[in-house]
Design a protein around this motif. Structure first.
Motif, short mmCIF file in Angstrom:
data_model
loop_
_atom_site.label_atom_id
_atom_site.label_comp_id
_atom_site.label_asym_id
_atom_site.label_seq_id
_atom_site.Cartn_x
_atom_site.Cartn_y
_atom_site.Cartn_z
N LEU A 164 81.74 46.41 27.72
CA LEU A 164 83.05 46.28 28.37
C LEU A 164 82.98 47.28 29.64
O LEU A 164 83.58 46.92 30.77
CB LEU A 164 84.14 46.70 27.43
CG LEU A 164 84.32 45.54 26.40
CD1 LEU A 164 85.39 45.89 25.27
CD2 LEU A 164 84.54 44.21 26.90
N SER A 165 82.41 48.62 29.72
CA SER A 165 82.35 49.54 30.47
C SER A 165 81.58 48.81 31.59
O SER A 165 82.04 49.24 32.89
CB SER A 165 81.84 50.87 29.94
OG SER A 165 80.49 50.73 29.56
N MET A 166 80.67 48.09 31.25
CA MET A 166 79.88 47.55 32.47
C MET A 166 80.67 46.45 33.36
O MET A 166 80.48 46.16 34.47
CB MET A 166 78.54 47.01 32.01
CG MET A 166 77.45 47.73 31.88
SD MET A 166 76.94 48.25 33.41
CE MET A 166 76.00 46.97 34.20
N GLY A 167 81.49 45.86 32.50
CA GLY A 167 82.35 44.85 33.02
C GLY A 167 83.22 45.66 34.27
O GLY A 167 83.42 45.24 35.49
N LEU A 168 83.86 46.83 33.88
CA LEU A 168 84.68 47.78 34.65
C LEU A 168 83.58 48.17 35.98
O LEU A 168 84.06 48.11 36.96
CB LEU A 168 85.26 48.83 33.76
CG LEU A 168 86.10 49.95 34.88
CD1 LEU A 168 87.42 49.36 35.22
CD2 LEU A 168 86.21 51.19 34.05
N PHE A 169 82.64 48.47 35.56
CA PHE A 169 81.61 49.04 36.77
C PHE A 169 81.15 48.06 37.55
O PHE A 169 81.14 48.45 39.04
CB PHE A 169 80.22 49.79 35.84
CG PHE A 169 79.09 50.12 37.05
CD1 PHE A 169 79.46 51.74 37.60
CD2 PHE A 169 78.31 49.39 37.20
CE1 PHE A 169 78.48 51.90 38.53
CE2 PHE A 169 77.30 49.81 38.15
CZ PHE A 169 77.50 51.18 38.88
N VAL A 170 81.00 46.77 37.24
CA VAL A 170 80.59 45.84 38.33
C VAL A 170 81.78 45.46 39.09
O VAL A 170 81.74 45.19 40.03
CB VAL A 170 79.95 44.61 37.56
CG1 VAL A 170 79.92 43.29 38.61
CG2 VAL A 170 78.63 45.05 36.84
N THR A 171 83.13 45.42 38.37
CA THR A 171 84.07 45.20 38.96
C THR A 171 84.36 46.28 40.18
O THR A 171 84.72 45.68 41.48
CB THR A 171 85.40 45.13 38.19
OG1 THR A 171 85.11 44.36 36.98
CG2 THR A 171 86.79 44.66 38.96
N LEU A 172 84.38 47.39 39.98
CA LEU A 172 84.23 48.46 40.98
C LEU A 172 83.35 48.48 42.03
O LEU A 172 83.40 48.57 43.39
CB LEU A 172 84.39 49.93 40.30
CG LEU A 172 85.73 50.07 39.80
CD1 LEU A 172 85.47 51.46 38.70
CD2 LEU A 172 86.60 50.49 40.67
N LEU A 173 81.82 47.87 41.70
CA LEU A 173 81.01 47.95 42.49
C LEU A 173 81.01 47.07 43.47
O LEU A 173 80.86 47.15 44.57
CB LEU A 173 79.40 47.54 41.66
CG LEU A 173 78.20 47.72 42.39
CD1 LEU A 173 78.02 49.01 42.96
CD2 LEU A 173 77.21 46.98 41.61
N MET A 174 81.83 45.70 43.01
CA MET A 174 82.05 44.65 44.08
C MET A 174 83.09 44.95 45.02
O MET A 174 83.01 44.60 46.20
CB MET A 174 82.26 43.32 43.17
CG MET A 174 80.87 42.72 42.65
SD MET A 174 80.99 41.19 42.02
CE MET A 174 79.46 41.00 41.16
#
Lengths: 330, 436
Positions: A164-174
């Motif tokens: 779930l934290s990777m979901g947040l990280f990838v969203t912010l990365l994009m």
């Protein structure tokens, strides 16, 4: 042959992450209150992303086709274990595609444009979040191929704090990728775009710390080979060092250089995660692996796939560059 | 509803939806290219305007088609992972080539959409032609995959494993030729019938008459040629099925007993339990002749095969009858149009013919959907004919019924999107604009 196919797959994944990633991020920025007039934002995003939208997403189709052709066991595994996250991602793609069609091809401009924008933005968040969850779950490998229970096989491996934290990280990365893209494209309100990029970067770093913190606390033993892999460490350091020329290129408004550096940073981050695993695709919790090499199809199949790719690329790439050139000359 | 039925229905809706966009993507760019060619030759503004209107339509259909195509590529794996695990390497070649063609189509469309005033006119026209060529090629490669499911070749099957794969032999399987030409002609027939119907309707309404006349001029030759060739192609395909998939032919005709000099059954209500067909019209010996070119040739009936391998006879028979009925009315329209054209008068001089075009305009798409139903449902219970049953390819994931209803909603939503945009396109270009 297999190395060539893996290279093309990696390039397609990179292009999808970079180009479609910027497109996803732009969709999110479109609905965020970032202190820039909505009309101006929309025009800028339309100008930067519009014409290559369909072709951007065809990189994903290319990855899918290569995977089920050359690595069908991995495709089977992904289809089964990621049935729900992949299904959720596809639902987002549908809403995104529909709202994109409305935004660009509705011959009547009226209040309905606001609705299209919201649909586009929300579905962009939805898609990036699920991509992040899938990436996180694959990194964690909290499953085995012998899982038969419904929860273990379909939910448990992605329904955890790290994924779930990777979901947040990838969203912010994009979002960061998109804000950088748009900052270099913008002709007005440059300080606002710059401020936005910095803010997203700070959140990205915080989210990165959170993600690593969760991994450190919950799965450090299994993942320490990653932290102590010299190539990964060098790659992560390189992505950090590249920030300095990136800042310079932003200050000097060198659009092409900035994009090349952004691409290089993305490659460094992706490669840092992939190199310790290569040639494996995932490392599972029982210590076994899913390997690209051992799941490859028969040589005759790979030969014809290479043939199709070799025929396809000289046709596709020049056309793609002509399209970019025509659009940029607008 | 059990999980298998839910998955099959989901796939049926997905394919049934996507196929409409696929055939429009195959044919409309060629119409657009033809009208643009007319403009470049004659420099008349009406042809250019028609090109631009069609271009907007193509862009809408392409964007929605790209979305439903992406969805399908995921669904193949999500619903039928065992199928993809084994069939992926065998049929990957046509899929890869299809991906390339689709990519080219997207790029060429982008170049055409944004290339006005940025490319020389003939280079720009070439981009429009490339959209059409890539679209048709893409369709042919997809058909190669479906043909393989009906005539699986290019591998050895040993102890449940598919080995010694020959991708080229798999791609050019025994059903490749009959299915690809039948489907390509179906695409041209259905799309040209739809275009003729819409523009005939607008012409009859008295809106933008010159523009609609131009559209009818472009679509009519495609319609006439494709609709008249289609019965010949269908005959070829039926003869092929009689040899390769006799069980499917028996279901299409609801023929229960193996019969020498078998009659052609028109209409009727198959009663599978009592193994008879009620209220049907029988044409003596016609089926034997159509299937084998001999009035007395034996045609295998359903009872030649184990009952658990029968496809749903009622659905296959009805779908086949609907396809034949629609195809006949379309061919009749083509004959009438040809006669009118031989008299060297524009088709718009015959209002009754335009009204007929309006009436038959949806029949092409209906025939197309019915034809797909015959192909797909007629192959059941197999997903790879003779090798893998559909139930064995199914995912073990739970709640497939919920997934089906979700996707059903999404497809209706997407169809709503297209109808809404299409309505607004016609509103802007035809209904709110007066003849100038």
């Amino acid at each position: 042959m297999i190395e060539f196919i893996l290279l093309i797959t990696a390039v397609a994944i990179f292009l999808y992450a970079f180009l479609a990633g910027a497109d996803f991020g732009a969709g999110i920025l479109q609905i965020l209150p970032i202190g820039i007039d909505r009309k101006e934002k929309t025009t800028l995003i339309g100008r930067a992303m519009g014409p290559v939208w369909e072709s951007n997403h065809i990189w994903l189709i290319l990855v899918i086709v290569i995977t089920f052709n050359a690595f069908s066991t991995i495709f089977w595994f992904f289809s089964e274990w990621y049935h729900f996250p992949a299904g959720a991602f596809v639902i987002g793609i549908i809403f995104r595609g529909a709202s994109f069609t409305f935004l660009h091809y509705d011959p009547i401009i009226d209040n309905s444009q606001k609705v299209y924008h919201w649909f586009f933005g929300l579905s962009s968040i939805w898609c990036t979040f699920w991509i992040g969850i899938i990436v996180g779950s694959l990194m964690l490998g909290d499953f085995t191929l012998n899982d038969t229970g419904v929860f273990e096989r379909y939910f448990g491996h992605w329904l955890n704090p790290f994924s779930l934290s990777m979901g947040l990280f990838v969203t912010l990365l994009m979002m960061f990728n998109a804000s950088l893209f748009l900052l270099m494209e913008a002709e007005k309100n440059i300080p606002e775009w710059r401020r936005l990029t910095v803010r997203i970067f700070i959140f990205l770093i915080l989210s990165g710390i959170l993600t690593h913190g969760i991994l450190f606390l919950t799965n450090f033993e299994r993942w320490k080979f990653f932290y102590f892999n010299p190539i990964s460490i060098v790659l992560i350091l390189m992505s950090f060092i590249l920030l300095f020329p990136q800042i310079t290129s932003i200050k000097k408004r060198q659009k092409a250089i900035s994009r090349v550096i952004a691409g290089a940073q993305l490659i460094c981050i992706g490669a840092a995660g992939a190199v310790p695993l290569y040639p494996n695709f995932v490392l599972m919790k029982d210590g076994t692996t899913l390997s690209m090499i051992s799941s490859a199809a028969e040589p005759e199949v790979l030969k014809y796939l290479c043939f199709a790719l070799i025929i396809g690329l000289p046709l596709i790439l020049p056309g793609y560059f002509i399209l970019m050139k025509i659009f940029k000359s607008k | 509803m059990d999980a298998l039925l839910a998955a099959r229905l989901q796939m049926a809706f997905s394919l049934g939806f996507h196929i409409i966009f696929a055939v429009i993507g195959m044919v409309m760019p060629l119409f657009m290219s033809a009208s643009y060619w007319m403009y470049l030759k004659k420099k008349d503004p009406e042809s250019l305007e028609l090109t631009k209107i069609w271009m907007k339509g193509v862009a809408i259909f392409f964007a929605v088609g790209a979305v439903s195509g992406t969805l399908l590529s995921f669904e193949l794996g999500l619903l039928w992972p065992e199928f993809m695990k084994h069939a992926g390497p065998i049929i990957g070649l046509p899929f890869s080539l299809e991906g390339t063609a689709f990519f080219l189509e997207a790029i060429a469309l982008g170049i055409f959409l944004y290339g006005f005033d940025r490319l020389s006119p003939w280079k720009h026209w070439f981009a429009s032609l490339m959209v059409g060529i890539a679209g048709v090629t893409s369709g042919i490669f997809v058909m190669a995959v479906n043909a393989w499911m009906n005539a699986p070749q290019g591998f050895e099957f040993k102890d449940g494993a598919y080995i010694n794969i020959d991708p080229l032999k798999a791609m050019f399987n025994d059903a490749f030729f009959s299915q690809t030409h039948h489907m390509t002609l179906a695409a041209f027939t259905s799309v040209s019938a739809g275009v003729l119907g819409i523009h005939s309707f607008l012409y009859l309404l008295g809106r933008r008459k010159t523009l609609n006349l131009m559209a009818i001029k472009v679509a009519a030759p495609f319609f006439i040629i494709a609709s008249l060739l289609q019965p010949l192609s269908g005959d070829f395909a039926a003869k092929d099925i009689a040899i390769r998939q006799p069980l499917k032919l028996a279901a299409m005709e609801a023929l229960f007993e193996t019969t020498e000099g078998a009659p052609l059954i028109l209409g009727g209500l198959p009663d599978v339990e009592n193994e008879k067909v009620d209220y049907a019209l029988h044409i003596p010996k016609a089926l034997s002749f159509l299937a084998h070119g001999d009035f007395n040739a034996p045609v295998k009936g359903l009872k030649e095969f184990p009952k658990d391998e029968w496809p749903p006879v009622l659905i296959v028979h009805f779908a086949f009858q609907i396809m034949i009925f629609c195809g006949t009315l379309l061919a009749l329209g083509a004959i009438m149009a040809l006669i009118c054209l031989i008299r060297k008068k524009p088709l718009t001089d015959y209002p009754w013919l335009l009204k007929y075009f309006v009436l038959i305009s949806p029949l092409g798409i209906i025939a197309l959907e019915a034809g797909w139903t015959v192909t797909e449902v007629g192959r059941q219970p197999w997903i790879i004919y003779g090798f893998m049953k559909t139930k064995d390819a199914l995912t073990q994931a739970p709640a497939l019924q919920l997934t089906f209803y979700t996707y059903l909603f999404l497809y209706f939503f997407l169809m709503g999107v297209v109808c809404w945009l299409f309505y607004r396109l016609i509103l802007v270009h035809f209904l709110k604009k007066d003849e100038t």
